[in-house]
Design an enzyme around this catalytic site. Structure first.
Site, PDB file in Angstrom:
ATOM      1  N   HIS A 101     -28.806  10.275 -25.712  1.00  0.00           N
ATOM      2  CA  HIS A 101     -27.765  10.426 -24.679  1.00  0.00           C
ATOM      3  C   HIS A 101     -27.281  11.860 -24.535  1.00  0.00           C
ATOM      4  O   HIS A 101     -26.213  12.085 -23.983  1.00  0.00           O
ATOM      5  CB  HIS A 101     -26.592   9.477 -24.975  1.00  0.00           C
ATOM      6  CG  HIS A 101     -26.958   8.030 -24.801  1.00  0.00           C
ATOM      7  ND1 HIS A 101     -26.172   6.988 -25.236  1.00  0.00           N
ATOM      8  CD2 HIS A 101     -28.043   7.460 -24.225  1.00  0.00           C
ATOM      9  CE1 HIS A 101     -26.757   5.836 -24.935  1.00  0.00           C
ATOM     10  NE2 HIS A 101     -27.899   6.106 -24.348  1.00  0.00           N
ATOM     11  N   TYR A 124     -14.902  16.168 -21.239  1.00  0.00           N
ATOM     12  CA  TYR A 124     -15.974  16.514 -22.185  1.00  0.00           C
ATOM     13  C   TYR A 124     -15.569  17.672 -23.091  1.00  0.00           C
ATOM     14  O   TYR A 124     -15.944  17.721 -24.268  1.00  0.00           O
ATOM     15  CB  TYR A 124     -17.294  16.790 -21.450  1.00  0.00           C
ATOM     16  CG  TYR A 124     -17.989  15.495 -21.124  1.00  0.00           C
ATOM     17  CD1 TYR A 124     -18.761  14.839 -22.066  1.00  0.00           C
ATOM     18  CD2 TYR A 124     -17.792  14.887 -19.883  1.00  0.00           C
ATOM     19  CE1 TYR A 124     -19.346  13.612 -21.782  1.00  0.00           C
ATOM     20  CE2 TYR A 124     -18.382  13.663 -19.595  1.00  0.00           C
ATOM     21  CZ  TYR A 124     -19.162  13.034 -20.550  1.00  0.00           C
ATOM     22  OH  TYR A 124     -19.728  11.816 -20.286  1.00  0.00           O
ATOM     23  N   CYS A 154     -27.509  23.750 -16.334  1.00  0.00           N
ATOM     24  CA  CYS A 154     -27.262  24.356 -15.032  1.00  0.00           C
ATOM     25  C   CYS A 154     -27.595  23.359 -13.917  1.00  0.00           C
ATOM     26  O   CYS A 154     -28.665  22.770 -13.910  1.00  0.00           O
ATOM     27  CB  CYS A 154     -28.102  25.626 -14.896  1.00  0.00           C
ATOM     28  SG  CYS A 154     -27.957  26.389 -13.280  1.00  0.00           S
ATOM     29  N   GLN A 164     -27.606   7.489 -30.385  1.00  0.00           N
ATOM     30  CA  GLN A 164     -26.995   7.425 -29.048  1.00  0.00           C
ATOM     31  C   GLN A 164     -25.759   8.320 -29.006  1.00  0.00           C
ATOM     32  O   GLN A 164     -25.113   8.435 -27.976  1.00  0.00           O
ATOM     33  CB  GLN A 164     -26.579   5.988 -28.736  1.00  0.00           C
ATOM     34  CG  GLN A 164     -27.735   5.023 -28.703  1.00  0.00           C
ATOM     35  CD  GLN A 164     -27.246   3.583 -28.698  1.00  0.00           C
ATOM     36  OE1 GLN A 164     -27.055   2.970 -27.659  1.00  0.00           O
ATOM     37  NE2 GLN A 164     -27.024   3.040 -29.877  1.00  0.00           N
ATOM     38  N   ASN A 184     -23.464  -3.472 -39.200  1.00  0.00           N
ATOM     39  CA  ASN A 184     -22.377  -3.376 -38.228  1.00  0.00           C
ATOM     40  C   ASN A 184     -21.100  -3.887 -38.872  1.00  0.00           C
ATOM     41  O   ASN A 184     -21.137  -4.789 -39.696  1.00  0.00           O
ATOM     42  CB  ASN A 184     -22.721  -4.210 -36.979  1.00  0.00           C
ATOM     43  CG  ASN A 184     -21.847  -3.829 -35.801  1.00  0.00           C
ATOM     44  OD1 ASN A 184     -20.640  -4.021 -35.822  1.00  0.00           O
ATOM     45  ND2 ASN A 184     -22.470  -3.275 -34.780  1.00  0.00           N
ATOM     46  N   CYS A 221     -27.447  32.296 -13.634  1.00  0.00           N
ATOM     47  CA  CYS A 221     -27.482  32.339 -12.163  1.00  0.00           C
ATOM     48  C   CYS A 221     -26.127  32.113 -11.510  1.00  0.00           C
ATOM     49  O   CYS A 221     -26.012  32.208 -10.287  1.00  0.00           O
ATOM     50  CB  CYS A 221     -28.495  31.323 -11.635  1.00  0.00           C
ATOM     51  SG  CYS A 221     -27.944  29.624 -11.805  1.00  0.00           S
ATOM     52  N   CYS A 234     -23.187  28.913 -14.987  1.00  0.00           N
ATOM     53  CA  CYS A 234     -24.414  29.291 -15.674  1.00  0.00           C
ATOM     54  C   CYS A 234     -24.419  30.799 -15.926  1.00  0.00           C
ATOM     55  O   CYS A 234     -24.241  31.576 -14.978  1.00  0.00           O
ATOM     56  CB  CYS A 234     -25.610  28.887 -14.806  1.00  0.00           C
ATOM     57  SG  CYS A 234     -27.178  29.415 -15.502  1.00  0.00           S
TER      58      CYS A 234
END
Ligand code: OAD
Length: 246
Positions: A121, A69, A129, A103, A214, A151, A148
């Site tokens: 999405h 990611y 967190c 999306q 498309n 915390c 996080c």
């Protein structure tokens, strides 16, 4: 062929009251961001979605998932919105009401100037967190396992993974906009994942005029269903110009 459809649909756009637009990975393809299901270049052709985009995969190997990611976030930041993203931002200013549902998690609609984008999405630009669900727009990007700031628990990408529910408010807003609109546009999505698969059909059932745009060949249609085979980055600017002038 496309020109005639563009002219006819542009005429309908001029009198639209509420336009609802659903976009998928195809609208960002011309910005250099791979789609999911392209057999050669699609994201899923290189990676196993179960390992990289599921709660179980994250539990097994959070560092691997975060690496993936993080790389996608960096690529999205380096990419630029293309003429299709800008045409939709322009369209929002020309019609009385426009609801933009995506999306995509790349944030390119927002960077093109579209307000109030409904992200079905999630977003590459947010983390959540694992302990308290708080959402963060900045975190330590260099950390292999970002924590996080409040915390100290593990953060996860704030995206929807396989087997997870879509965010409730986003989904409800998307349904409400689909039920209310008089023009619906589906752009650059294969429509195999819910609710993208259902929304155009639902809009048609409510007597909305529907456009499917498309790159791939889609079945022939007649009003109130319009189809255009072409690149979103070429067709959408033409469409907005035909409806409202350049
Ligand atoms: P897909 O990869 O399934 O489909 C992209 C579609 O865009 C294809 O139908 C292409 O033909 C079309 N396309 C490609 N380039 C285009 C262009 N320049 N102009 C117009 N169309 C173009 O991507 P999505 O439909 O977005 O979910 O996939 C939906 C969801 O499936 C994704 O959000 C992802 C995946 O599982 C999650 O990760 C939760």
């Amino acid at each position: 062929m496309n020109d005639a459809v563009i002219t006819a649909f542009a005429k309908r756009l001029r009198t639209a009251r509420h336009v609802t637009v659903l976009t998928g990975a195809g609208i960002s393809a011309e910005s250099g961001i791979p789609t999911f299901r392209d057999a050669q270049t699609g994201l899923w052709s290189h990676f196993d979605p179960e390992e990289l985009a599921s709660p179980a995969g994250f539990a097994r190997n959070p560092a691997l998932v975060w690496r993936w990611y993080a790389e996608r976030r960096v690529k999205a930041c380096a990419a630029q919105p293309n003429p299709a993203h800008y045409a939709l931002a322009e369209l929002a200013q020309r019609v009385p009401q426009l609801t933009l549902i995506t999306q995509n998690i790349d944030g390119l609609h927002q960077r093109a100037g579209s307000p109030d984008v409904i992200e079905l999405h999630g977003s590459l630009h947010r983390a959540r967190c694992m302990a308290d669900g708080s959402v963060h727009t900045t975190w330590d990007y260099d950390e292999e396992l970002p924590l996080c700031p409040d915390c100290g628990a593990l953060l996860r990408p704030d995206v929807v993974w396989f087997g997870e529910m879509l965010p409730r408010v986003a989904l409800e807003t998307a349904w409400a906009a689909t039920l209310d609109c008089d023009v619906f546009m589906s752009i650059g999505t294969s429509g195999v994942v819910e609710p993208a698969a259902s929304l155009p059909r639902v809009a048609l059932g409510r007597d909305a005029t529907v456009l499917i745009l498309n790159l791939e060949q889609t079945t022939a249609a007649r009003p109130p269903l319009f189809t255009i085979n072409g690149k979103a980055g070429e067709v959408l600017p033409q469409l907005v110009a035909a409806a409202f002038g350049a």
